[in-house]
Structures are given as structure tokens and as C-alpha cells.
Design an enzyme around this catalytic site. Structure first.
Site, PDB file in Angstrom:
ATOM      1  N   ARG A 262     -41.414  26.760  98.219  1.00  0.00           N
ATOM      2  CA  ARG A 262     -41.032  27.905  98.538  1.00  0.00           C
ATOM      3  C   ARG A 262     -42.152  28.536  99.604  1.00  0.00           C
ATOM      4  O   ARG A 262     -43.226  28.237  99.560  1.00  0.00           O
ATOM      5  CB  ARG A 262     -41.087  28.978  97.393  1.00  0.00           C
ATOM      6  N   ARG A 277     -48.556  31.569  92.156  1.00  0.00           N
ATOM      7  CA  ARG A 277     -47.388  31.593  93.264  1.00  0.00           C
ATOM      8  C   ARG A 277     -48.190  30.581  94.347  1.00  0.00           C
ATOM      9  O   ARG A 277     -48.876  30.663  94.940  1.00  0.00           O
ATOM     10  CB  ARG A 277     -47.635  33.064  94.007  1.00  0.00           C
ATOM     11  N   GLU A 349     -43.562  36.714  84.563  1.00  0.00           N
ATOM     12  CA  GLU A 349     -42.372  35.937  84.740  1.00  0.00           C
ATOM     13  C   GLU A 349     -42.734  34.500  84.629  1.00  0.00           C
ATOM     14  O   GLU A 349     -43.407  33.835  85.154  1.00  0.00           O
ATOM     15  CB  GLU A 349     -41.661  36.204  85.932  1.00  0.00           C
ATOM     16  N   SER A 352     -36.488  32.838  84.665  1.00  0.00           N
ATOM     17  CA  SER A 352     -35.232  33.574  85.149  1.00  0.00           C
ATOM     18  C   SER A 352     -34.019  33.079  84.715  1.00  0.00           C
ATOM     19  O   SER A 352     -33.619  31.947  85.387  1.00  0.00           O
ATOM     20  CB  SER A 352     -35.550  34.012  86.732  1.00  0.00           C
ATOM     21  N   ARG A 391     -46.640  27.553  85.495  1.00  0.00           N
ATOM     22  CA  ARG A 391     -46.933  28.960  84.712  1.00  0.00           C
ATOM     23  C   ARG A 391     -47.200  28.838  83.121  1.00  0.00           C
ATOM     24  O   ARG A 391     -47.856  29.443  82.682  1.00  0.00           O
ATOM     25  CB  ARG A 391     -46.083  30.029  85.139  1.00  0.00           C
TER      26      ARG A 391
END
Length: 425
Positions: A262, A277, A349, A352, A391
Site C-alpha cells: 500500500r 503502517r 484495527e 476488517s 499487527r
RNA sequence: GGAGAGGUGGCCGAGUCGGCUGAAGGCAACGGUUUGCUAAACCGUCGUAGGGGUAACACCUUACCCAGGGUUCGAAUCCCUGCCUCUCCGCCA
């Protein structure tokens, strides 16, 4: 993508949905006129083509009968110009309509709370209790660096900011986590394992909704039509693009481990340290294709499947339902699973899980034959992280850290790790 | 990288010198007849999408034989470009 007929007949619903999502309603400006124009042009070109086809057949008949078709041929010759003008006008209008539709987000499911932003998300449930620390818990990057299992400085040298280098038991922990996840999902939850291409073409990116709207979030390979996938959702959902599935095969459930890429455009200054991130990260994804009737139920099951991983790892988490203003573009309903991070003192998070309804299926042309019915229908697609691997590693380091700086390995991972503890030295 | 071959409906497969082919034939599937049951046999149905039409069917019409252009009164059939697949040679992991 929404059905143009639905949009045309339900403008108030579409507009309300966009308002609730904080989406820019102005793109709908003129859509009704465009759509009326489109249908007018279709009728007109069809009529003209029909006449042409009829007359051309007549020419054939006359020739076969030995007569001259010259007079008719001359007449039909005149159609050409008019027809191609109409056709290009139609193509133009169709493109315009489609361009608008591609920018219209999915309609939120009725059970989704209306809200402006993340503050209006609603917590559904919690599992586990954050541990009481007898010392000040450290954040994962300090833990990782002092244990010598994470090396951010060298990652910067090799690639740049937002990359990480895992080393020794750190690398092994990453690998253990993703193997554990895949084993649970394939062995206990009935998912079929997939290992897909991690570069895909623009048609696939459009099918799942990354394109055209979110190009700047993607890494594009130069001099090609290839993009690095931002999630396994893209290649795995596109497995059945332009296909018609049998109802008896539904639900189709896939799980896939892939690296994800990303660009993180627009997130400068957010989570600049650590693994949270990254430009490249690992994720185990869950993807389902179901009937419309069962998609809500399958959504709950998929979310539960992801939760099991955290439960087995003994990581406290909570589940929230995203409000209309915070949901993803293609989603009809999304649950986020957030894991407790002692180093940050909050839930973050880690998964999702979304139900896309028929939105992706319409874009990607994924249908099924309902038993007993003649007409094919669009499937519903769902996906969720099961889970984000990096994560999860963060959560393990932070939740299982000890005062002496070592980290205990959760029971579920010990056979994968070959050890019960990561200690310095 | 060099040289050939090819891309047709869920699958296999035919499409002659362009017209009556949305596409023969077979398999699969579905409905039915026959049968003590199974098998077999027989009859029928059997692509997708858009537009019109209907209370809903029916029905009418357009487009689609990899994709995009072109030639023509008319193209699955001819021409060009692209993509993909296969075979052989070379090269490399």
C-alpha cells in the site's frame, strides 16, 4: 457498482446513502438525463440496425434469385454514416453513465449505524481483558529492536521508510503466525487455501473496486498493466470474475496468505514508527462467495472465524461495526476487529470484515444459477482479514512482554516456533 | 528471444468460395415417457446482456463466436492491431 436500473428508480435512496457516507453527492448531477439519453439512443440505433439487417438479407435473397440488389444496396449504403454517428454518441453516453456509477459507493446495509466518522462506530462485543502490568509496558518496536528481531534502520537503507526487516525468531514468528492462521482456517473453518499472483491487471483492480477511484493508494509496475495487490481480496475475489457458479457449490470459501502493498498516500505522520503502517505487510485473507439470502449469516461466521485466531492467541480484542461515514467504498457493512496494544494503551484495527452485497459481483460479473430458477443472479462477496500478520506480531510482542525484556510465545504458536520464549542475546 | 499453430455456447467440437448460423453434432444439465429398482432407450427444454413490452409470463428487437479497429448492402467467416494459449528451437532459474 450499483445497478443502473436501481439507481434510476431509487434516486432518493442512493442520495441518502451518499449523504450518510459523507460522499460527494454532486457526481449524481445529470445522471437521470444521461440515462434517459442512453435509452433513447439505444432505441434509435436498434431501430436503424434492424432496418439495415432486414434490407441486407433482402439483398442476399435477390442475389440468390439472380436479380440485382443494386438499388437496395445503394439505399442501405446511406445508413452507414447515420448509424456510426449514433453508435459513437451512444458509446459516449454509456461511458459517462458508467463513469458515474463507478464512483458511486455501495448502499450501506440497513443494520449499519448512521454516523459521520470513526467516533460514531458502535462497539458490539469485547473478548479478554487487558493484562495488568507490574511495569511500564514497552511498545513493540522497542521490544523488537532490543531483542534483535526487528531492524527498522536497515530496512530504511534497503528500501525506505515504512519497511521492516525481521530477523531470527522475529522472522520465524511472522512465519509461525501466518502458518497457524492458515492451518486453522483450512483445517477447522473449511476454507480452501489459495496462493494467488500478487501482481494483478487493471481489470481485476476495477472488479473489486480499487480502480478507478483509489489509484493513488496502489503501487503500479512501470511499463505494464500490473499493480501490486493491496490485499489478497483482489486476486482471490477475481478468481471467479465473469463466471457463473453453481448454487450447490456456494458458499465458496477461500483463504490466502499474501504480502500486501500500500502506498499509504495521505497518511504522512500517522504511525510512522513500528510495524503498524507499512508499504509491505503480510496478511491472511478470508474470502467468500455466497447467495444473497445467506450473506449476512456468512458475514457473522467469517468475522467469528477471524476472532478465533485472537482467542487462540489469548489476545484481548473488541469488535465494532463501522458507521456509514467510516465504511469502505464498496462495503455494505463492515466489522472491524481491534486488538488491545498495551504499548499504545488502546485497541487497534487488526481485521476488517466486510459484506459487499452484490456490489463487487456486479462489477466483476460473478453470478450463480439459483436452483429451480432460470435467471442467473449476482452472488454476494465477502472478505475479511484473518488476520493482518504484522499487527498480530505486534500484539504478541506487546501483550506477552515480560519485565526482563523477553517475550513469552502463546501456546498455540509454540509448535511452530520451536520455543516458548524469545529472549535477548 | 526465434519459428510455427490456434482462440466458437457449461464442456467437447463443426462451420464450405462472406448472406437463411446465435451458431450443426456430441457430452453434461433440466423436464417428461418407459421401467419392479438401477441402468439403458425415447421425447422435449437447454447461452449471456441491453432496450421495448407484460400484472407477471409470452413476445418483439439489438449486441455478443478472445479484445479493439477496418473492408462490405451484409462477417464467427476477409484484413490490421493487441492480448492470451499451445508446439518446436535457443536461453535462464
Amino acid at each position: 457498482m450499483l445497478d443502473i436500473r436501481f439507481v434510476r428508480e431509487n434516486m432518493p435512496i442512493v442520495r441518502e446513502a451518499m449523504r450518510n457516507r459523507r460522499a460527494d453527492e454532486s457526481i449524481l448531477e445529470g445522471i437521470e438525463k444521461l440515462e434517459a439519453e442512453r435509452r433513447r439512443l439505444i432505441a434509435e440505433t436498434d431501430e436503424l440496425r434492424n432496418r439495415r439487417n432486414t434490407l441486407s438479407k433482402e439483398v442476399g435473397k435477390r442475389k440468390a434469385a439472380g436479380e440485382s440488389g443494386e438499388a437496395l444496396m445503394a439505399e442501405v449504403r446511406g445508413f452507414g454514416e447515420k448509424l456510426s454517428a449514433l453508435e459513437s454518441e451512444l458509446a459516449d453516453v454509456e461511458t459517462k453513465v458508467r463513469d458515474v456509477l463507478l464512483m458511486v459507493p455501495n448502499i450501506p446495509h440497513e443494520s449499519v449505524p448512521v454516523g459521520a466518522d470513526e467516533n460514531d462506530n458502535v462497539e458490539i462485543r469485547r473478548w479478554g481483558a487487558p493484562r495488568d502490568f507490574s511495569f511500564e509496558p514497552k511498545n513493540h518496536w522497542d521490544i523488537g529492536e532490543s531483542l534483535g528481531i526487528l531492524d527498522f534502520e536497515r530496512a530504511v537503507k534497503i528500501a525506505g521508510a515504512r519497511f521492516a526487516l525481521y530477523k531470527g525468531l522475529g522472522a520465524r514468528l511472522e512465519r509461525s503466525i501466518l502458518n497457524f492462521m492458515l492451518d486453522v482456517h483450512t483445517g477447522e473453518h473449511g476454507y480452501t487455501e489459495i496462493f494467488p499472483p500478487i501482481m494483478v491487471n487493471s481489470a481485476s483492480m476495477t472488479g473489486t473496486g480499487q480502480l478507478p477511484k483509489f489509484r493513488e493508494d496502489l503501487f503500479k509496475i512501470e511499463n505494464s498493466d500490473y499493480f501490486l495487490i493491496p490485499t489478497a481480496e483482489v486476486p482471490v475475489t477475481n478468481i471467479h470474475r465473469d463466471e457463473i457458479l453453481d448454487e450447490k457449490d456456494l458458499p465458496v470459501c477461500y483463504t490466502a496468505y499474501t504480502p500486501c502493498f500500500r502506498a499509504e498516500a495521505g497518511s504522512h505522520g500517522k504511525d510512522t514508527r513500528g510495524l503498524i503502517r507499512q508499504h509491505q505487510f503480510n496478511k491472511v485473507e478470508l474470502v467468500k462467495f455466497t447467495t444473497p439470502e445467506s450473506s449476512c449469516e456468512e458475514h457473522e461466521k467469517l468475522t467469528a472465524n477471524a476472532e478465533v485466531i485472537l482467542q487462540r492467541l489469548g489476545l484481548p480484542y473488541r469488535v465494532i461495526v463501522l458507521c456509514t461515514g467510516d465504511m469502505g467504498f464498496s462495503s455494505a457493512k463492515t466489522y472491524d476487529i481491534e486488538v488491545w496494544l498495551p504499548g499504545q494503551g488502546r485497541y487497534r484495527e487488526i481485521s476488517s470484515c466486510s459484506n459487499f452485497g452484490d456490489y463487487q459481483a456486479r462489477r466483476a460479473g460473478i453470478r450463480y444459477r439459483p436452483e429451480g430458477k432460470k435467471k442467473n443472479e449476482l452472488v454476494h462477496t465477502l472478505n475479511g482479514s484473518g488476520l493482518a500478520v504484522g499487527r498480530t506480531l505486534v500484539a504478541i510482542l506487546e501483550n506477552y512482554q515480560q519485565e526482563d525484556g523477553s517475550v513469552i510465545i502463546p501456546d498455540a504458536l509454540r509448535s511452530y516456533m520451536g520455543t516458548d520464549r524469545i529472549a535477548a542475546g
